[in-house]
Design a protein around this motif. Structure first.
Motif, PDB file in Angstrom:
ATOM      1  N   GLN A   7       0.826  -1.208   0.000  1.00 21.40           N
ATOM      2  CA  GLN A   7       0.000   0.000   0.000  1.00 21.40           C
ATOM      3  C   GLN A   7       0.862   1.261   0.000  1.00 21.40           C
ATOM      4  O   GLN A   7       0.441   2.311   0.481  1.00 21.40           O
ATOM      5  CB  GLN A   7      -0.933  -0.012   1.212  1.00 21.40           C
ATOM      6  CG  GLN A   7      -1.879  -1.186   1.239  1.00 21.40           C
ATOM      7  CD  GLN A   7      -2.677  -1.305   2.527  1.00 21.40           C
ATOM      8  OE1 GLN A   7      -2.840  -0.333   3.263  1.00 21.40           O
ATOM      9  NE2 GLN A   7      -3.176  -2.500   2.816  1.00 21.40           N
ATOM     10  N   ASN A   8       2.065   1.138  -0.536  1.00 21.56           N
ATOM     11  CA  ASN A   8       2.976   2.282  -0.508  1.00 21.56           C
ATOM     12  C   ASN A   8       2.410   3.497  -1.245  1.00 21.56           C
ATOM     13  O   ASN A   8       2.587   4.629  -0.813  1.00 21.56           O
ATOM     14  CB  ASN A   8       4.332   1.891  -1.109  1.00 21.56           C
ATOM     15  CG  ASN A   8       5.369   2.988  -0.951  1.00 21.56           C
ATOM     16  OD1 ASN A   8       5.598   3.476   0.146  1.00 21.56           O
ATOM     17  ND2 ASN A   8       5.979   3.392  -2.047  1.00 21.56           N
ATOM     18  N   GLY A   9       1.719   3.257  -2.362  1.00 22.79           N
ATOM     19  CA  GLY A   9       1.135   4.380  -3.110  1.00 22.79           C
ATOM     20  C   GLY A   9       0.145   5.150  -2.261  1.00 22.79           C
ATOM     21  O   GLY A   9       0.161   6.382  -2.216  1.00 22.79           O
ATOM     22  N   ALA A  10      -0.748   4.425  -1.584  1.00 17.67           N
ATOM     23  CA  ALA A  10      -1.731   5.074  -0.711  1.00 17.67           C
ATOM     24  C   ALA A  10      -1.039   5.784   0.445  1.00 17.67           C
ATOM     25  O   ALA A  10      -1.451   6.873   0.861  1.00 17.67           O
ATOM     26  CB  ALA A  10      -2.726   4.049  -0.187  1.00 17.67           C
ATOM     27  N   CYS A  11       0.041   5.173   0.954  1.00 19.27           N
ATOM     28  CA  CYS A  11       0.782   5.800   2.059  1.00 19.27           C
ATOM     29  C   CYS A  11       1.406   7.116   1.621  1.00 19.27           C
ATOM     30  O   CYS A  11       1.361   8.113   2.352  1.00 19.27           O
ATOM     31  CB  CYS A  11       1.865   4.856   2.574  1.00 19.27           C
ATOM     32  SG  CYS A  11       1.211   3.390   3.416  1.00 19.27           S
ATOM     33  N   VAL A  12       1.995   7.121   0.434  1.00 22.54           N
ATOM     34  CA  VAL A  12       2.628   8.342  -0.075  1.00 22.54           C
ATOM     35  C   VAL A  12       1.575   9.437  -0.255  1.00 22.54           C
ATOM     36  O   VAL A  12       1.789  10.598   0.126  1.00 22.54           O
ATOM     37  CB  VAL A  12       3.361   8.056  -1.404  1.00 22.54           C
ATOM     38  CG1 VAL A  12       3.825   9.347  -2.059  1.00 22.54           C
ATOM     39  CG2 VAL A  12       4.556   7.132  -1.157  1.00 22.54           C
ATOM     40  N   SER A  13       0.422   9.075  -0.826  1.00 27.39           N
ATOM     41  CA  SER A  13      -0.658  10.058  -1.022  1.00 27.39           C
ATOM     42  C   SER A  13      -1.140  10.594   0.318  1.00 27.39           C
ATOM     43  O   SER A  13      -1.346  11.804   0.479  1.00 27.39           O
ATOM     44  CB  SER A  13      -1.820   9.417  -1.775  1.00 27.39           C
ATOM     45  OG  SER A  13      -1.416   9.017  -3.063  1.00 27.39           O
TER      46      SER A  13
END
Length: 787
Positions: free
Chosen positions: A476-482
Motif C-alpha cells: 500500500q505504498n502508493g496510498a501511504c505516499v498520497s
C-alpha cells in the motif's frame, strides 16, 4: 467619476434607454425618481459594476420580456484624467471595467447584508460586516484564513477516503508507526512466508488451547539406555585363550606318547584325549585296560610315560582351558545387537509430537534422530558378529584338541571398529532422545497452566500483526505516499492559519478599536446619544467575525432583540454610521478617487437626522471625488439646496422618468425642488395660459385661489380670523371676511362661482374657455390693489 450612464437595455424598468450620453453627472448628482421608476435598478447596476457580479443584472431582465440582449454602458473619468473610459456590460458579463474599485454604495442591500436580515441578525450579517469593516487587505487575510480552514476541514474530512486500507478502523496513534516503516527495507516474499509460518503456528496453538487434557495424556517418550557390550574384552579373552600353552611335560614322555599314537592309532586326531580319558577311568588297583580289558603288565613303561604326560598340573591346565572355552563360547552365543528396535518403536510417538510441536528446534532434533537411526548399521554388525563367532568356534575346537599348543589368534579389528561406531551412534541416539524428552516436557508444561499458552498465542498474534503491517506497508505504498503528502499539506495549512491569525489579530486590534469608535461617534451624531456601540467578536466557525455590541443606557441588548428595539430610522442611522466610519478610514488617495452612491439615505429620518445627513454629505463632498444621491424625497433635495446654495461644487439634477415603453433619465432644473407648492401651481397655470403646456388646470384653479393665493397674500387676516369667532371656513366666508371693498368682493365671488364643480367651466371641454378664464383670473389677482 461617473460622467454618463450612456445606455441601459433590458434591465428592470429600463427596457430601452439608448441615449443617456447628453445627461452629465457632476461632483454632486441627485437622481430623483418615484418608486417603481427604476431607482433600485440603477443601484443594482452600479453594485454589479463594483463587485463585477453579473447576476445582479442578469437576474433583473425586463418584464414583459424584451427582444434584445441585456447591455449597459457607463462612462467614467478617473482622477486627474481628461479622457473618459467605458464600463461595458454585454453577453452576461462586464467586458470593460474602469474605476469600479472606487465605488462605495449605500442602500437597503447594504443594511440587509451587513447588519440586519429582516428582524434578525444572522451570522452571515456578521461575516459581511467583518468584510466591510476590515477592508480589502483585512478581508483578504481573513478570507485566506477562512478559505484555509474550509480547505483544512475538507482535507481532514477526505483523509479517511485516502487512508491506506490497513489503517482503516485503527486509532490515529497507529498511523505514524505504520507510515514510518521504510518499505525498501522489507523483503516482501520472505515476510509473506514468515507470516504463513506464524499463522500456521498460531492455528496449532489455538487448537491446542482447546484440548490441553488430550495433549497432556499423550504417552511420554521413555528413556533410551544404551546396553554396553564389552566386545573388546571378549575378543581379548578369546585371543588370550588361543595363545596359551603348557611347557611342563618331559620331552621323553612326549616322544613316547607320540610314538605310541603313531604306532597304534589309525586316527590320531583325538588320540591324546582318548588316552587321557582311559587313564582317568581305569581303577587304580586294576592291571587291565579300561577300554579293552587286556592286561597292562607289559605296558609299564608306556603307562609311566602316560602318567608323566598327563600329570596334575597338566590336568589343571586342561580343565582351565575347557572351562574358559565353555565360558567364551557362551558369551559369543549370547552376543547380540538389537537396540534399534527400542528406538524405532518410539518413532510413531515422535511423529505425533512433531505434529504438535512445530518449532524449528524440535523438528531439528527429530530429524537428527532419524539420521542417526539411518546411519546405525545394526544388521551389518550382527552379520559380522556371526561370522566371527563361527571363526572363534573353529579356533576353540582346535584348542580343545591340543590345549597345550598355541592356536593362531584372530584379527577382530573390523568387528571392533564396527562395534565402536555402533556404540557411538547409540550414545548419540540416547542423548538426542533425552533432548527430545526435555523439549516435550517444556512443550507440555504450559498446558498444565494455560496462562503460558495464552501468552504464546498473544506473542504470535503480535508477530503476525507486525508481519501483516510490514506487508501492507509495501503493498500500500502508493496510498501511504498520497496520505503522507496530504498530511504534509494539512500541516502547512495549519501553520499558515496560525501565522495569519496571529498577524490578523496583531494588525487589526488597534484599527478595530478606532473603527468602532467612529461608528459610535456617527451614531451619536444622528441623535442616538443613549446608545453605545462596542466591538463584539465571535470566534466560532472558520474565521473570527466581528459585530456591533449595542448598549442602551449601558445595558447590553441581545442580538435577538436589537432589530426589535431599533426603529427603521435607527437601523438606517446605524447602517449610515457604519458606512461613514468606513469612509473616514479611506486614505487620501482613495478619497480623491472615491465615488459615493447613496440610495435613499434618509428614508424614515426625521428633520434632525435629515439635517445631520445633509451636513455629512456636504463634508464628504470636500474630500471625495463624487457623491451620487438617489432619492424619491423631493423635500430632501430642497432641504439640501437650501443649506448648500453657497457651496462651490457643481450639481447635476437628473430625474428617472417613464413613458409607455421604458424608464429613462432626463436632466431637470434645480427649481423643480426649490419651488414651493404655490410656485409650482402658479407656474403650471401660467404655462397653460402661455400655451407652454397642455396639462389640464381646471382642478388646480380653485385650490390655488383658496389654499395658496389667499393664505399667501392675506396671512395676517387668516391668522386673525382663524382665532376669532368670525365664520372663516368656506371660500365664501373667507372672501366676505377679507375684502371690505364691495367691487373686489363681488369679483372674487364671481371667480368662486365660476370655479364651482357645476359651472360651465367644468362642464365645458373647450380648452380656450379654460385658458381665457384662467388668464382673466390671474390678471386680476396680481393687478388689483391689495390695500
Amino acid at each position: 467619476m461617473i460622467k454618463q450612464i450612456n445606455s441601459i437595455n433590458n434591465v428592470g424598468a429600463f427596457r430601452e434607454f439608448p441615449n443617456g450620453g447628453s445627461i452629465q453627472f457632476e461632483k454632486l448628482t441627485f437622481i430623483y425618481g418615484l418608486n417603481t421608476k427604476g431607482k433600485t435598478t440603477l443601484t443594482d447596476i452600479l453594485s454589479s459594476l463594483k463587485e463585477n457580479e453579473p447576476t445582479l443584472i442578469t437576474s433583473r431582465k425586463s418584464i414583459p420580456a424584451v427582444n434584445s440582449n441585456q447591455s449597459v454602458r457607463i462612462s467614467v473619468r478617473p482622477h486627474n484624467a481628461t479622457n473618459q473610459l467605458p464600463c461595458t456590460f454585454s453577453n452576461n458579463s462586464w467586458t470593460e471595467l474602469n474605476s469600479n474599485d472606487n465605488l462605495h454604495i449605500f442602500g437597503s442591500d447594504f443594511i440587509h447584508k451587513n447588519l440586519f436580515t429582516g428582524l434578525s441578525i444572522e451570522r452571515q450579517n456578521k461575516e459581511n460586516f467583518t468584510r466591510f469593516v476590515l477592508g480589502q487587505q483585512g478581508v483578504q487575510l481573513a478570507t485566506q484564513i477562512a478559505e484555509d480552514k474550509r480547505i483544512l476541514r475538507q482535507k481532514r474530512g477526505s483523509l479517511s477516503n485516502i487512508l491506506p486500507p490497513y489503517l482503516r478502523g485503527m486509532a490515529e496513534a497507529e498511523y505514524l508507526p505504520f507510515l514510518s516503516i521504510d518499505p525498501s527495507s522489507i523483503n516482501l516474499q520472505a515476510t509473506k512466508q514468515q507470516l504463513a509460518d506464524l499463522e500456521q503456528r498460531l492455528r496449532q496453538e489455538q487448537q491446542r488451547l482447546q484440548r490441553p487434557t488430550e495433549i497432556l495424556s499423550i504417552e511420554e517418550v521413555s528413556q533410551f539406555n544404551v546396553t554396553t557390550t564389552n566386545v573388546q574384552e571378549l575378543v581379548t579373552q578369546t585371543n588370550d585363550l588361543l595363545e596359551r600353552e603348557f611347557n611342563e611335560i618331559s620331552t621323553a614322555a612326549i616322544a613316547k606318547l607320540q610314538e605310541h599314537i603313531q604306532n597304534n592309532f589309525e586316527i590320531t586326531e583325538n588320540a591324546e584325549q582318548w588316552i587321557k580319558e582311559g587313564l582317568d577311568t581305569r581303577k587304580s588297583d586294576s592291571e587291565n585296560c579300561s577300554f579293552c580289558g587286556q592286561s597292562l603288565e607289559t605296558a609299564a613303561d608306556l603307562l609311566n610315560a602316560y602318567h608323566s604326560y598327563f600329570n596334575e598340573a597338566y590336568r589343571n591346565y586342561i580343565s582351565d582351558i575347557s572351562n574358559t572355552i565353555e565360558s567364551l563360547r557362551r558369551q559369543w552365543r549370547v552376543l547380540n545387537f538389537n537396540s534399534l528396535n527400542a528406538v524405532t518403536a518410539k518413532q510413531a510417538l515422535l511423529l505425533q509430537y512433531s505434529q504438535l510441536i512445530n518449532t524449528d528446534a524440535f523438528t531439528a532434533l527429530v530429524t537428527h534422530l532419524n539420521e542417526l537411526i539411518a546411519s546405525t548399521n545394526e544388521t551389518g554388525l550382527v552379520d559380522l558378529s556371526t561370522q566371527f563367532s563361527q571363526q572363534v568356534n573353529q579356533a576353540f575346537n582346535t584348542k580343545e584338541r591340543k590345549p597345550h599348543e598355541i592356536v593362531q589368534s584372530i584379527d577382530f579389528s573390523s568387528l571392533l571398529e564396527n562395534h565402536a561406531n555402533y556404540q557411538g551412534n547409540l550414545s548419540s541416539i540416547s542423548e538426542t532422545i533425552e533432548s527430545i524428552r526435555e523439549a516435550i516436557q517444556l512443550f507440555k508444561e504450559p498446558y498444565r497452566d494455560l496462562t503460558q499458552v495464552r501468552t504464546r498465542i498473544s506473542e504470535l498474534q503480535t508477530e503476525i500483526e507486525t508481519k501483516k503491517r510490514a506487508i501492507a506497508r509495501v503493498e500500500q505504498n502508493g496510498a501511504c505516499v498520497s496520505y503522507q503528502r496530504e498530511q504534509q499539506e494539512i500541516t502547512v495549512i495549519e501553520g499558515r492559519i496560525t501565522t495569519n491569525e496571529q498577524a490578523l489579530s496583531a494588525n487589526q486590534n488597534q484599527y478595530l478599536d478606532r473603527f468602532y469608535n467612529r461608528i459610535d461617534f456617527h451614531f451619536k451624531q444622528f441623535g442616538s446619544e443613549n446608545f453605545t456601540l462596542e466591538r463584539g467578536t465571535d470566534n466560532r466557525g472558520h474565521q473570527p467575525v466581528y459585530f456591533l455590541k449595542v448598549k442602551f443606557k449601558d445595558v447590553e441588548i441581545n442580538d435577538t432583540n436589537i432589530a426589535k428595539v431599533f426603529s427603521e430610522s435607527d437601523k438606517r442611522a446605524l447602517a449610515l454610521s457604519l458606512f461613514w466610519a468606513k469612509m473616514d478610514f479611506l486614505t487620501t488617495e482613495e478619497k480623491q478617487n472615491a465615488i459615493i452612491v447613496l440610495d435613499d439615505p434618509v428614508t424614515s429620518f426625521d428633520d434632525n437626522r435629515i439635517l445631520k445627513s445633509i451636513t455629512r454629505i456636504k463634508d464628504t463632498l470636500r474630500e471625495m471625488r463624487q457623491v451620487i444621491v438617489l432619492t424619491h424625497y423631493s423635500h430632501f433635495i430642497r432641504n439640501f439646496m437650501e443649506r448648500g446654495m453657497n457651496d462651490d461644487f457643481t450639481i447635476s439634477f437628473i430625474e428617472i422618468s417613464q413613458n409607455n415603453t421604458t424608464s429613462f433619465l432626463r436632466r431637470i432644473e434645480s427649481n423643480l425642488f426649490t419651488e414651493t407648492t404655490y410656485d409650482k401651481v402658479f407656474s403650471k397655470i401660467q404655462s397653460f395660459i402661455n400655451r407652454e403646456s397642455e396639462v389640464d388646470i381646471r382642478a388646480d384653479l380653485r385650490p390655488f385661489l383658496e389654499s395658496l393665493y389667499l393664505p399667501h397674500f392675506y396671512i395676517r387676516e387668516f391668522k386673525a380670523y382663524t382665532e376669532s369667532d368670525t365664520p372663516f371656513g368656506t371660500l365664501s366666508e373667507k372672501i366676505d371676511a377679507i375684502f371690505l371693498d364691495e367691487t373686489v368682493k363681488a369679483k372674487f365671488h364671481e371667480f368662486r362661482t365660476m370655479l364651482n364643480p357645476d359651472s360651465h367651466l367644468f362642464t365645458s371641454s373647450n380648452e380656450e374657455d379654460i385658458r381665457s378664464f384662467a388668464s382673466e383670473m390671474m390678471d386680476y389677482l396680481y393687478n388689483f390693489s391689495h390695500n
